[in-house]
Design an enzyme around this catalytic site. Sequence first.
Site: not given
Ligand code: DGP
Length: 114
Positions: A31-32, A88, A97, A101, A103
Amino acid sequence: MAEECIFCRIAGGQLPAEVVYQDEQVVAFKDIRPVAPVHILIIPRKHIPDLTAITPEDKELLGHIHLVAVQIARELGLAGRGFRLVNNCKEEGGQVVYHLHFHLLGGRQLRILG
Ligand code: DGP
């Protein structure tokens, strides 16, 4: 593949990510914005917008995601300590997003959700 979807683009290799596992069905990457020492996102390659969009056809895929999560947890030394696997779903669930997915969180004591 959904053209505008960042996770589809990561799965397709068009956007960079720190991939820790991949196979024909799923991709797992860091996760970023990590909120724990281990924070990995596990996604299906198939574009499913959120958990409510799953169908009976996805049963095997969802089981596979869980098996991959446990495998990664084991490899990172979390299987004995414990970890959390979170989805989520939609706005009130905190989804940002819209590509399904999970976590995988661990490496520290996690608190009660809410
Ligand atoms: P959610 O709130 O469950 O939709 O979490 C989305 C997660 O995705 C959040 O923790 C940050 C991560 N994220 C968003 N954009 C990117 C990206 O471009 N790369 C990566 N590695 N993670 C991302």
